[in-house]
Design a protein around this motif. Structure first.
Motif: not given
Length: 134
Positions: A8-10, A40, A42, A130, A132-133
């Motif tokens: 998941t990328w924010k 976000s 993903s 983005y 990465k979370e």
């Protein structure tokens, strides 16, 4: 393959996105929402190699499932109905959307630990970045 995109990328920055949406033909109200959204993104891959890309924001959530190199019909977040194909080229995930005689390309790559998405139509390019979370 696409393994480096999985997770998941924010979104942390967005440049020239309003001009990109204008070039797509997106109306004013939808552009306003699109500019305010901090989605976000993903990516996941199932056992059959089907890739799922999900974009989620307070305004809208979209999800596409695809196999590399196979064209499919996509309804975009701004309600365009496109013929879309994803390919992998030199580590970049390339998404090509075609509709009504128009074409846009979204090129995603991992650079310095960030996912950088370049969205291009004609001479207009937007860049969205983005992180990465955890």
């Amino acid at each position: 393959m696409v393994d480096k995109f999985v997770g998941t990328w924010k979104m942390i920055s967005s440049d020239n996105f309003d001009d990109y949406m204008k070039a797509l033909g997106v109306g004013f109200a939808t552009r306003q929402m699109g500019n305010m959204a901090k989605p976000s993104l993903s990516f996941s891959v199932d056992d059959q190699g089907l890739i799922c890309m999900r974009s989620q924001s307070t305004f809208k959530t979209t999800e596409v499932k695809f196999k590399l190199g196979e064209e499919f019909e996509e309804v975009t977040a701004d309600d365009r109905k496109t013929k879309t194909t994803f390919t992998l080229d030199n580590g970049k995930l390339i998404q090509k959307q075609c509709w009504d005689g128009k074409e846009t390309t979204l090129e995603r790559e991992i650079s310095d630990g960030k996912l950088v998405a370049k969205c291009s139509i004609g001479k207009v390019t937007a860049v969205r970045t983005y992180m990465k979370e955890a």
